[in-house]
Design a protein around this motif. Structure first.
Motif, PDB file in Angstrom:
ATOM      1  N   LYS A 141      -7.678   1.583   1.070  1.00  0.00           N
ATOM      2  CA  LYS A 141      -7.356   2.979   1.252  1.00  0.00           C
ATOM      3  C   LYS A 141      -6.628   3.696   0.231  1.00  0.00           C
ATOM      4  N   ALA A 142      -7.107   4.961  -0.227  1.00  0.00           N
ATOM      5  CA  ALA A 142      -6.373   5.594  -1.247  1.00  0.00           C
ATOM      6  C   ALA A 142      -4.928   5.926  -1.031  1.00  0.00           C
ATOM      7  N   ILE A 143      -4.219   5.906  -2.173  1.00  0.00           N
ATOM      8  CA  ILE A 143      -2.727   6.294  -2.106  1.00  0.00           C
ATOM      9  C   ILE A 143      -2.751   7.858  -1.748  1.00  0.00           C
ATOM     10  N   GLU A 144      -1.806   8.343  -0.918  1.00  0.00           N
ATOM     11  CA  GLU A 144      -1.550   9.750  -0.650  1.00  0.00           C
ATOM     12  C   GLU A 144      -0.344  10.103  -0.926  1.00  0.00           C
ATOM     13  N   GLY A 145       0.237  10.995  -1.670  1.00  0.00           N
ATOM     14  CA  GLY A 145       1.632  11.546  -1.889  1.00  0.00           C
ATOM     15  C   GLY A 145       2.546  10.454  -2.804  1.00  0.00           C
ATOM     16  N   PHE A 146       3.640  10.684  -2.619  1.00  0.00           N
ATOM     17  CA  PHE A 146       4.551   9.773  -3.184  1.00  0.00           C
ATOM     18  C   PHE A 146       4.463   8.331  -2.895  1.00  0.00           C
ATOM     19  N   LEU A 147       3.969   7.475  -3.840  1.00  0.00           N
ATOM     20  CA  LEU A 147       3.806   5.982  -3.824  1.00  0.00           C
ATOM     21  C   LEU A 147       5.131   5.268  -3.178  1.00  0.00           C
ATOM     22  N   TYR A 148       6.386   5.556  -3.812  1.00  0.00           N
ATOM     23  CA  TYR A 148       7.478   4.944  -3.676  1.00  0.00           C
ATOM     24  C   TYR A 148       8.134   5.136  -2.297  1.00  0.00           C
TER      25      TYR A 148
END
Length: 451
Positions: free
Chosen positions: A377-384
């Motif tokens: 799944k693609a990362i959305e928003g602030f990764l950390y």
């Protein structure tokens, strides 16, 4: 490569003679990406394409401190450098000289030399051509300009040491006009340079190069780095593409923008019916890159210093993931659509050998296409801000860890060429051993007074 004129080799030589060229610097990339070669009178270029010129093959096993690394003692035979005259180009800053890139061959048989990184990329491109695709790559390289300084521990200081010059231009940012001098010569040399700016770090700069077919792009990246080094030296400066040259400043990256062209020239990553979304083939490519990213790390980040840059605060990827227009991800999909649809690889720094890095990434993407892999799944928003298990597999945090991952990935090593990858690993392990035995200035400052 560097010129658009469709003329044959003999005519190209005659044109350069008429323009006053007297010498040709024949050069090739070693495994570090450093330009090696010899200079010849231009008259010699009429026979060199047929006969080639011999070099001691040991030049491909030399480390950055001039040591011939042990493990290759087979009589140190020759290799043959044969000019690719399509790359012959006059130097705008030295009109009596020209550059020409060479392919490396084995003596007698004339077969490609197994440790020639340019040939490694050529073989990967051929595999794409068999399925009707041509890789297109646009490189972005950041670098620092430095001055010699006998008083500092490292012997260098920044060309300019003022804060907050990011995206500024002119004399206030660049009092000697170095950046415009570099941009002008890069454009005249045919490197397809089209923009330049001061980057976020103090005395950190970037010159943008346009995209083109993968071999042309890698050749231009190789010559660009060579040119930046040479022209900076002519101005009394040192340019460095190190990933993290300063403890108190930003790292320098080399981002690659990659797409695939079909035979009709259309972009295979673009679906006109779904603008802004990768095609299935594009998703397969991304999945392949992600699947090999850990093992590819030493090809993209080949020095001990590279891993100083890879941290969450530096906007350099630390995890194996991807996302749409998200600069925290390893693979970013920029929000441009249509013919400009592409993927951006953000983990690499400028110390990488462009040919090796291109070859490794394109091989991984091709595997994804051939096996129809699907990315997570693609990362959305602030990764950390996400749960750690959703952030993706951690990337190696040291050269030692990265080399171990490449060494364990037998399939990747065989696909890229076992001899070139194994030679690379041996040289880099030797470099790592020297580093581990070196007493640093940090250790002296930390321990000597108190302990």
């Amino acid at each position: 490569m560097l010129t658009s004129e469709k003329i044959d080799d003999k005519e190209r030589l005659n044109v350069l003679k008429q323009q006053g060229v007297k010498f040709v610097r024949l050069q090739f990339s070693d495994l570090h990406g450093i330009s090696r070669g010899k200079v010849f009178p231009i008259s010699e270029m009429e026979r060199l394409p047929e006969h080639g010129i011999a070099f001691a093959g040991a030049v491909m096993t030399v480390d950055l401190r001039h040591n011939v690394v042990a493990g290759f003692e087979t009589g140190l035979p020759d290799i043959i450098a044969r000019p690719d005259l399509s790359t012959l180009v006059q130097l705008p800053w030295e009109p009596e000289a020209a550059w020409c890139i060479a392919n490396l061959e084995k003596p007698v048989s004339g077969m490609p030399f197994d440790v020639d990184s340019r040939n490694a990329l050529k073989q990967v491109i051929k595999r794409y051509e068999k399925i009707g695709l041509s890789p297109v790559v646009g490189p972005e390289l950041e670098f620092y300009l430095c001055k010699q300084d006998g008083e500092s521990p490292e012997g260098l200081k920044r060309y300019l040491d003022n804060d907050s010059h990011v995206y500024t231009t002119g004399s206030f940012t660049d009092p000697q006009g170095i950046l415009e001098y570099l941009l002008e010569n890069a454009a005249q040399l045919g490197l397809k340079a089209y923009a330049a700016n001061h980057e976020y770090g103090r005395s950190q700069f970037e010159i943008n190069l346009k995209h083109s077919l993968a071999m042309d792009s890698a050749d231009r990246a190789f010559l660009f780095k060579t040119m930046i080094k040479e022209l900076s030296a002519r101005k009394g400066l040192l340019a460095t593409f190190m990933g993290k040259p300063w403890n108190d400043d930003e790292g320098s990256g080399m981002h690659l923008h990659i797409s695939l062209a079909r035979k009709d020239g259309s972009n295979a990553f673009c679906d006109p019916q779904k603008p802004g979304v990768l095609t299935d083939l594009g998703l397969h490519f991304v999945a392949g890159v992600l699947s090999r990213s850990v093992a590819l790390t030493p090809l993209l980040n080949p020095t001990v210093n590279s891993y100083r840059r890879i941290n969450a605060k530096a906007l350099a990827p630390t995890r194996v993931n991807w996302g749409y227009d998200n600069r925290f991800t390893l693979v970013r999909i920029p929000n441009e659509t249509g013919a400009a649809t592409r993927v951006e690889i953000r983990s690499m720094d400028g110390t990488a050998n462009p040919y090796l890095a291109y070859a490794g990434l394109l091989l991984a993407g091709l595997e994804g296409i051939e096996k129809k892999m699907q990315p997570p799944k693609a990362i959305e928003g602030f990764l950390y801000g996400l749960p750690e298990e959703e952030q993706g597999t951690p990337l190696p945090t040291s050269l030692q860890e990265a080399l171990a991952a490449l060494e364990q990935d037998e399939e990747l090593r065989n696909d890229l060429g076992s001899e070139i990858t194994d030679t690379f690993i041996v040289i880099k392990k030797y470099e790592l051993d020297r580093y581990n035995q070196w007493v640093s200035d940090w250790e002296l400052r930390e321990y000597a007074h108190h302990l």
